[in-house]
Design a protein around this motif. Structure first.
Motif, short mmCIF file in Angstrom:
data_model
loop_
_atom_site.label_atom_id
_atom_site.label_comp_id
_atom_site.label_asym_id
_atom_site.label_seq_id
_atom_site.Cartn_x
_atom_site.Cartn_y
_atom_site.Cartn_z
N GLU A 88 35.07 -55.57 -25.48
CA GLU A 88 36.46 -55.99 -25.54
C GLU A 88 36.87 -56.33 -26.96
OE1 GLU A 88 37.47 -59.28 -22.90
OE2 GLU A 88 37.27 -57.82 -21.27
N SER A 89 35.94 -56.95 -27.70
CA SER A 89 36.27 -57.36 -29.06
C SER A 89 36.54 -56.16 -29.96
CB SER A 89 35.14 -58.21 -29.65
OG SER A 89 34.04 -57.38 -29.97
N VAL A 90 36.09 -54.98 -29.58
CA VAL A 90 36.43 -53.77 -30.34
C VAL A 90 37.39 -52.89 -29.54
CG1 VAL A 90 34.35 -53.72 -31.75
CG2 VAL A 90 34.33 -52.61 -29.52
N GLN A 91 38.09 -53.51 -28.59
CA GLN A 91 39.13 -52.85 -27.79
C GLN A 91 38.62 -51.64 -27.03
OE1 GLN A 91 42.22 -52.12 -30.67
NE2 GLN A 91 42.11 -54.24 -31.35
N LEU A 124 36.92 -58.69 -37.01
CA LEU A 124 35.68 -59.34 -36.58
C LEU A 124 35.06 -60.13 -37.72
CD1 LEU A 124 34.10 -56.51 -34.42
CD2 LEU A 124 34.63 -58.81 -33.63
N GLN A 125 35.12 -59.55 -38.91
CA GLN A 125 34.53 -60.17 -40.08
C GLN A 125 35.23 -61.49 -40.40
OE1 GLN A 125 36.40 -59.69 -43.33
NE2 GLN A 125 34.99 -61.17 -44.24
N VAL A 126 36.55 -61.49 -40.30
CA VAL A 126 37.30 -62.72 -40.56
C VAL A 126 37.02 -63.74 -39.46
CG1 VAL A 126 39.62 -63.70 -40.66
CG2 VAL A 126 39.09 -61.59 -41.91
N ALA A 127 37.04 -63.29 -38.20
CA ALA A 127 36.85 -64.21 -37.08
C ALA A 127 35.48 -64.87 -37.13
CB ALA A 127 37.02 -63.47 -35.75
N GLN A 128 34.45 -64.13 -37.55
CA GLN A 128 33.09 -64.69 -37.54
C GLN A 128 32.66 -65.15 -38.92
OE1 GLN A 128 30.28 -62.07 -35.71
NE2 GLN A 128 31.52 -61.75 -33.87
N ASN A 129 33.54 -65.03 -39.91
CA ASN A 129 33.21 -65.40 -41.29
C ASN A 129 31.95 -64.69 -41.78
OD1 ASN A 129 33.94 -66.79 -43.64
ND2 ASN A 129 32.41 -68.39 -43.23
N ILE A 135 41.56 -42.67 -37.06
CA ILE A 135 40.47 -43.45 -36.47
C ILE A 135 39.90 -44.38 -37.54
CG2 ILE A 135 38.31 -43.31 -35.18
CD1 ILE A 135 40.29 -41.73 -33.76
N GLN A 136 39.78 -43.84 -38.76
CA GLN A 136 39.25 -44.65 -39.87
C GLN A 136 40.08 -45.92 -40.04
OE1 GLN A 136 37.95 -43.13 -43.76
NE2 GLN A 136 39.88 -43.85 -44.58
N ALA A 158 40.28 -51.73 -39.57
CA ALA A 158 41.01 -52.91 -39.15
C ALA A 158 40.16 -53.77 -38.20
CB ALA A 158 42.32 -52.50 -38.47
N LEU A 159 39.46 -53.10 -37.27
CA LEU A 159 38.61 -53.82 -36.32
C LEU A 159 37.50 -54.59 -37.04
CD1 LEU A 159 38.02 -51.36 -33.37
CD2 LEU A 159 38.80 -53.72 -33.22
#
Lengths: 334, 587
Positions: B133-136, B193-198, B182-183, B188-189
């Protein structure tokens, strides 16, 4: 998946039809008169002609083929000219013995081959590799009858460790339920007879199977080496998956696929190769039946055994294809 | 504390008994939650750092000096089982080829299960669904990799990499194998994730503009050394090292004024060549180089923006001339005319038929360059193959120089081959490895029964045309560089001086500086021989640079067509707009 497999089975039908035609045609070309063979040497020309008419041999070949095919499809293979018994009954007694022998040989070839393949993969680029190469080349280059004689000499004569004729120790009676000896002895609970049967099968099964192990080893080793170059192996390593899991959980599952296909092809050769081994070990299977039939020009048996051989090989090929489909999701046609 | 710290790191390969540094004195630090771009062309050594982190270096390579720390722990001296313990837990990896990075015989679920169980998650199924889900992505645990697209596979791999909330993710060219739209989504994904998990991310790429869009900082690598290192926007806007500047000027832009491409000579030296080099490794190709550059290695100097070059004051002397927008050649004579062209591939084994091309009509004038852009599966390659008669059309009409050449007939085939020639994508597989270059470029003459002396003469002409020395005629393709091979590939098509070249992705997979050389070659050959070109490409910037007209394809249809400058400046179709917006560096 099932539909794909059924389609695969359906492809077998035309092959079988073609083989039956070739078999029938080839045997008709032989300068053999089944009618004369079936009569005592004292029979007169008139008597032989009468027998020929009774057997339908005076009718056109196409009609003969149609009759033979019709009977065969109904499970009626005719009577043995020499033994004067229904061929179907003879097949029912000998085919299970040959199947048991071939399966045992294939298990030995498979165990040796897969184990050896993994071992050779572990030895890759090391000094032991050359030794393994030499041993497997030697294993491959001896024909099965030579293996049979060697094994008899070493284990039967020199060491007297294992029996090398027949299927059971003298004095034992064989129980008959399914005609598969190993299965029957277990079904009636005669463990002693079972072990006697197993002991009798070790040498012939080994002689038959051992030469088939090296190709399995080589193909497994080569496809393991190829598989280890794949991105998903590196990606698994980068995920921290251990080397044992990478081998068993990732590489082997992919590398086994070409190996299985090879083993399917081999089983066909092995089934045919059982003939010589059966003769050497006086093993009462289809091979011995065939040799007798050829010696006596017993056409109904030769036809039936030839057709049986073809059916078994096709069934095995289809079975292995089904197994590979089961193990390889890319072939499941979705 | 920094997540990743390299100090004077050297990775060395032993070649013919000589040690050559594939990574030479790399120093950098990566703070938590930051994205560092490692940018360079192939052979720069940018993948070596990722491999050194996992200690999965190619055979013959080893870390020989310096240190490499993860969260204060020495990765090189660490015991293998400790390092393995970090992988997949605290350090995640995202690969370059998503389609081949998942085990083909295991379902997505079973590969997730293996990973999540190792992380000690008992209820792996719900954790896996949450990760997807986190990668849609929907629940596709029961599916197999071959049933997914490349973009979906990459999202699965991203979900796996981030499932353990790692401190560091190494992404090695994660979007190179994917379409441009797609790139954009994948990048963006990853960023979300990188921002959300630092998470700190080491983003390895050949694409300077993409790196500038994704990264906080950029380090530009050349032949194993960092030549420039600084904040991403600064490096892109004001590159100070001549290599960075040349690299930017060598790549065609998707917007802004159209300029010529900077033609860097040769290519990055290989490891073998490096062994005999001293001083600045870029000096042999550098427009600012002087004798002193070849004697001492310039140090990486500066505060936040570090440059390994003493001549930054002259950086503005490296420029390229502006070009007028590509104009339609005014000859007017129609060379190719295609009307209502369609191609349906029959479904095999009960599968549905695929409509690859539907109702496509266009024309190409003599001497005109036309680009076809679109994503994989849009039918652009099928269109090229139909034109060349490599596929048989299902419907419609193809005319070359006014004559119908759509059929299988021998006359149509002869006319087709005399008028049009194709250049294939991958010279590695398009050139017969057993033949010599001279024989390859004159294959068409050989087929026509022309004698050896005449063929050799023509081969010399073609090699001169391609800007290649004559002695290469006796080499095999394997003895050439990638750029040289693609030149030979083009030269073979030019042998009979065709009126039309059909080129399918001929510069994709080549480094930017080599691509610039090839594009310049095509432009020069056009001026000399006046052929028309149908250029199939996924790279919109290349089409903008080279072609007067462009056709945008999607699902087998041409959704937009027109003059390149007009279509790119003012796209009418939504899909064209999406495509243009996805290109990194689009204004």
């Amino acid at each position: 998946m099932l539909a794909a497999f059924l389609r695969r089975l359906l492809a077998v039908a035309p092959i079988l039809a073609l083989v039956s035609l070739l078999l029938f045609g080839a045997l008709r070309l032989l300068p053999i008169d089944p009618a004369a063979m079936s009569m005592p040497p004292t029979a007169t020309k008139v008597e032989i002609e009468a027998a020929r008419q009774a057997m339908g041999l005076d009718r056109p070949v196409t009609v003969q083929y149609a009759i033979w095919l019709g009977q065969t499809l109904r499970g009626d293979f005719g009577n043995s000219i020499h033994m004067r018994r229904p061929v179907a009954g003879l097949l029912a007694e000998t085919l299970p013995a040959t199947i048991e022998l071939s399966l045992a040989a294939m298990v030995i070839a498979g165990l040796l081959g897969l184990g050896g393949g993994l071992g050779m993969f572990a030895l890759r680029d090391r000094r032991g590799e050359a030794v393994a190469e030499t041993v497997t080349t030697l294993m491959m280059s001896l024909p099965e009858f030579l293996w049979a004689l060697l094994l008899i000499f070493v284990f039967g004569v020199l060491l007297s460790a294992l029996p090398f004729t027949g299927r059971l120790d003298p004095g034992m009676t064989r129980p008959v339920v399914t005609q598969f000896l190993l299965l029957d002895t277990l079904l009636v609970g005669r463990v002693d007879v079972f072990f006697s049967a197993v002991r009798h099968m070790i040498l012939p099964a080994f002689a038959l199977g051992v030469a088939f192990a090296p190709p399995i080893m080589r193909v497994l080793r080569a496809s393991l080496i190829d598989t280890y170059q794949e991105d998903y192996i590196r990606q698994a390593r980068l995920r921290g998956v251990g080397e044992t899991r990478i081998l068993l959980g990732h590489a082997l599952q992919n590398a086994i696929l070409p190996t299985l296909t090879l083993m399917g092809v081999q089983f066909g050769f092995l089934f045919g190769g059982s003939l010589l081994v059966e003769v050497i070990y006086s093993y009462p299977g289809m091979g011995n039946l065939m040799v007798d039939a050829v010696r006596n020009a017993d056409l109904p048996i030769i036809q039936a055994v030839g057709l049986t051989y073809c059916v078994v090989v096709l069934a095995i090929t289809a079975g292995v294809d089904g197994l590979v489909m089961l193990l390889n999701p890319r072939l499941r046609g979705t | 504390m920094s997540v990743l710290r390299a100090e004077n790191l050297c990775v060395t390969a032993r070649i013919d008994g000589v040690d050559v540094a594939a990574l030479d004195g790399l120093s950098l630090t990566l703070a938590p939650g930051k994205v560092l771009g490692l940018v360079g062309e192939s052979g720069a050594g940018k993948s070596m750092l990722g491999r050194a982190i996992a200690q999965l270096l190619p055979p013959g390579f080893a870390v020989t000096a310096g240190m490499l720390e993860f969260a204060g722990r020495d990765l090189v001296a660490m015991a293998p089982d400790q390092r393995q313990n970090l992988l997949g837990r605290q350090i995640g990896f995202i690969p370059q080829e998503p389609l081949s990075a998942l085990n083909p015989v295991r379902s997505i679920g079973s590969q997730f299960a293996e990973h999540l169980r190792r992380l000690g998650i008992a209820d792996w199924r719900s954790a896996a669904i949450a990760a997807l889900e986190s990668v849609q992505l929907p629940d596709l645990l029961d599916r197999f990799p071959h049933q997914l697209s490349g973009g979906m596979c990459q999202r699965v791999l991203i979900a796996m990499a981030f499932a353990s909330k790692p401190a560091l993710v190494v992404a090695d060219e994660p979007t190179t194998a994917l379409d441009v739209t797609i790139q954009a989504r994948i990048v963006a994904l990853m960023r979300d994730l990188q921002v959300a998990q630092n998470t700190a991310v080491l983003f390895i790429t050949h694409d300077l503009r993409l790196a500038a869009q994704v990264c906080d900082e950029i380090a530009v690598l050349y032949a194993g050394r960092v030549v420039e290192h600084g904040p991403a926007d600064v490096v892109l806007a004001q590159p100070l090292h001549p290599y960075t500047k040349c690299l930017l000027l060598a790549a065609p832009a998707i917007s802004g004024p159209r300029t010529a491409l900077y033609a860097l000579p040769d290519q990055m030296p290989g490891l073998r060549a490096l062994a005999e080099m001293s001083g600045c490794r870029f000096a042999p190709r550098c427009p600012l180089a002087r004798d002193a550059c070849r004697e001492s290695v310039p140090a990486l100097a500066g505060d936040t923006h570090k440059i390994a070059c003493p001549h930054i004051a002259e950086i503005d002397t490296i420029t390229v001339p502006a070009l007028a927008p590509a104009m339609v050649a005014a000859t007017g004579e129609t060379l190719v005319s295609v009307a209502g062209l369609g191609k349906v591939f029959r479904g095999r084994f009960g599968r549905k038929p695929t409509i690859a091309v539907r109702d496509v009509s266009f024309s190409i004038a003599a001497g005109e360059f036309v680009g076809v852009v679109g994503e994989s599966g849009s039918g652009k390659s099928t269109l090229a193959r139909l034109l060349m008669g490599l596929e048989q059309k299902t419907s419609g009409e193809i005319r070359l120089a006014g004559q119908d050449v759509g059929g299988w007939g021998a006359a149509a085939r002869r006319l087709r081959l005399r008028t049009a020639q194709m250049v294939f994508q991958d010279p590695q597989s398009a050139l017969n490895p057993r033949r010599r270059v001279g024989a390859i470029v004159t294959q068409a003459l050989e087929a026509a029964g022309v004698g050896l002396a005449e063929r050799r003469a023509r081969a010399a002409e073609i090699l001169a045309d391609l800007g290649m020395p004559l002695e290469l005629a006796d080499r095999a393709p394997s003895q050439l560089s990638g750029g040289q091979r693609q030149r030979v590939n083009i030269g073979r098509a030019l042998c009979l001086v065709p009126k039309l070249l059909v080129a399918d992705e001929i510069v994709s997979g080549l480094d930017v500086s080599v691509q610039a050389q090839l594009l310049a070659l095509l432009a020069r050959l056009r001026a000399e021989h006046g052929f028309a070109l149908l250029l199939i490409s996924h790279d919109l910037a290349v089409v903008r640079y080279l072609c007067e007209r462009v056709m945008v394809m999607r699902n087998g249809e041409v959704v937009e067509a027109g003059r390149t400058d007009e279509v790119f400046a003012n796209p009418q179709h939504d899909y064209t707009r999406e495509l243009l917006a996805s290109v990194p560096g689009a204004a």
